[in-house]
Design an enzyme around this catalytic site. Structure first.
Site: not given
Length: 504
Positions: A70, A126
């Protein structure tokens, strides 16, 4: 039975000529595997009628590649660089660490904003929260709404006991406003996203082009959706179907909001996953080898397509076997927003140097060039696992033990030169003839291997110190009665009495 709301009608009527700046709807589906969509395999056990329709009426990207996890993928999206240039070679960003996407980097939304776009994020960030300057509303987004970490609770919005749901905004007039959200608890995240997109569209000035970035967690662990999205018996793949139903419901609503605002005829939709699906039974990468966190095709070759109702925005249709790397969207979007020349004229600054991003606008969108813009991809170098992956022409070279489970240790020295790769463990595949990576042909092509190794050595100097080695912060939050994920430069003295509204 397929839910009725999936059967959205996308009429391919003659659309008006495209203005100079189309709206950009950019959807990144978190952890969707190559087999977690209907159109990639004829015998798919998953039904995604909306995604299939958009893909088939648009342009399917048969060879869209990402990083293996990610944070590295999102860093590539936002900077137009390979993760090796950002110190994010090995792992994702974790809570309680002073990790942050390099603040000297110009992130994608900033040149878009300077070129006249309204820029909004709904979903996952993130990319670090160690300082206020790491947060999305200080990196080019007019507003952001969602969560900072790799995942958050579907209805609790908690991770490891801390609330992780927020909204922020930034403007030259008002500065930064940041609001941790707790009154959203017990509401399904995707329902909140639906309402947020509706609010953004209702308040949007149609004279201003819109960049809406939707990095959504729908199919990410912990694999949960409300019962209304289930139309099959209980199983791990049934759970995935429900998650995708929820995702399609959200995407359909978003499209309807664009239509209601009169924006859909002048919108480019880009859709892809951030990496391959993870192992465990919920996700599928079809017949591709490997999983998320691996350099096999199953870990880095992702679902991807572009769509526009307007043939003047998307002039190429069907499918393409040309390489597209996840970093390419940066310069592609800047290109269609007016280009770096407009950015420089508006700001006095030049484009960032040594970017890995290649604009795909002329090939994918304008169809003014039939030559594939990209012929190679530096997939990854990980000095912790001592592996590398590189693609050039039809060949893919993998170095090192692809099954390595080595983890990043803060007190271990990891060389960032030739020692960062195991050069002796070699696998070569022709991924156009052998897409499932069954036949290692390195012994038959020593010249190709030598040439590709030389190219990889040319990238070694791009590596930056590993952010996974940054120290863990053990007491970084406000007092325990206000358990929010907040930047570490926040202090208890800054906390207003209601612990809710932050206005800088």
């Amino acid at each position: 039975m397929i839910p009725q709301w999936c059967l959205v009608a996308l009429l391919l009527a003659v659309a008006p000529a495209a203005p100079a700046k189309p709206n950009i709807l950019y959807i990144v589906m978190d952890d969707q595997g190559y087999g977690d969509v209907g159109y990639t395999f004829p015998d798919a056990d998953i039904h995604t009628p909306l995604l299939d329709k958009l893909a088939h009426e648009g342009l399917i990207l048969e060879r869209h590649y990402s990083a293996w996890l990610c944070t590295p993928s999102r860093a590539s999206i936002m900077t137009g660089r390979y993760p090796i240039s950002l110190g994010i070679e090995h792992d994702i960003f974790m809570p309680n660490r002073e990790q942050c996407l390099d603040e000297s980097e110009l992130l994608m939304p900033e040149p878009l904003r300077q070129n006249g776009y309204a820029t909004h994020l709904v979903g996952k960030w993130h990319l670090g929260y160690a300082r206020w300057s790491c947060m999305p509303c200080m990196r080019g987004f007019d507003t952001a709404y969602g969560y900072t970490q790799g995942r958050t609770g579907w209805i609790t919005h908690l991770l490891s006991g801390y609330n992780d749901f927020y909204e922020c905004s930034y403007s030259d007039e008002d500065g930064l406003k940041y609001n941790p959200l707790t009154d959203t608890k017990w509401t399904y995240t995707m329902d909140l996203y639906n309402q947020r997109v509706k609010t953004i569209l209702e308040n949007h000035d149609t004279e201003t082009p819109l960049f809406l970035y939707l990095p959504i967690q729908t199919v990410h662990s912990t694999f949960w959706a409300p019962s209304k999205y289930y139309d099959c018996d209980n199983s791990t793949r049934c759970d995935m179907q429900a998650l995708l139903n929820a995702g399609e419901f959200f995407i359909n609503n978003t499209i309807e909001q664009f239509k209601g605002k009169g924006l859909w005829n002048n919108t480019l939709l880009v859709y892809h996953s951030d990496n391959g699906g993870p192992s465990g039974g919920y996700s599928s990468n079809g017949n591709l080898r490997g999983w998320k966190s691996e350099l096999w095709e199953g870990g880095v070759r992702t679902v991807g397509f572009v769509y526009s109702l307007n043939p003047n925005i998307l002039q190429r249709r069907g499918s393409t076997e040309c390489y597209v790397h996840i970093s390419d969207w940066y310069n592609t979007f800047v290109d269609i927003s007016g280009g770096w020349e407009l950015y420089s004229a508006n700001t006095g600054f030049e484009r960032p140097t040594a970017m890995d991003s290649i604009s795909q606008a002329d090939y994918l969108l304008r169809a003014s060039n039939d030559t594939c813009p990209r012929t190679q991809i530096m997939l990854h170098i990980d000095p912790v696992k001592r592996v590398a992956g590189y693609m050039k022409g039809p060949f893919k070279l993998l170095l090192g033990d692809q099954a390595s489970s080595a983890s990043c240790e803060s007190d271990v020295f990891y060389p960032l030169d030739g020692g960062s790769v195991d050069w002796d463990t070699v696998a070569l595949y022709n991924i156009f003839e052998d897409p499932y990576e069954d036949n290692n042909i390195n012994a038959s092509y020593p010249g190709v291997v030598a040439d590709m190794k030389a190219d990889i050595r040319g990238y070694l100097g791009h590596q930056k110190p590993l952010q996974c080695q940054l120290s863990k912060v053990t007491d970084s939050y406000p007092s325990s009665d206000v358990p929010y994920y907040l930047p570490f430069d926040f202090t208890d003295e800054d906390l207003p009495p209601n612990a809710h509204e932050y206005d800088f």
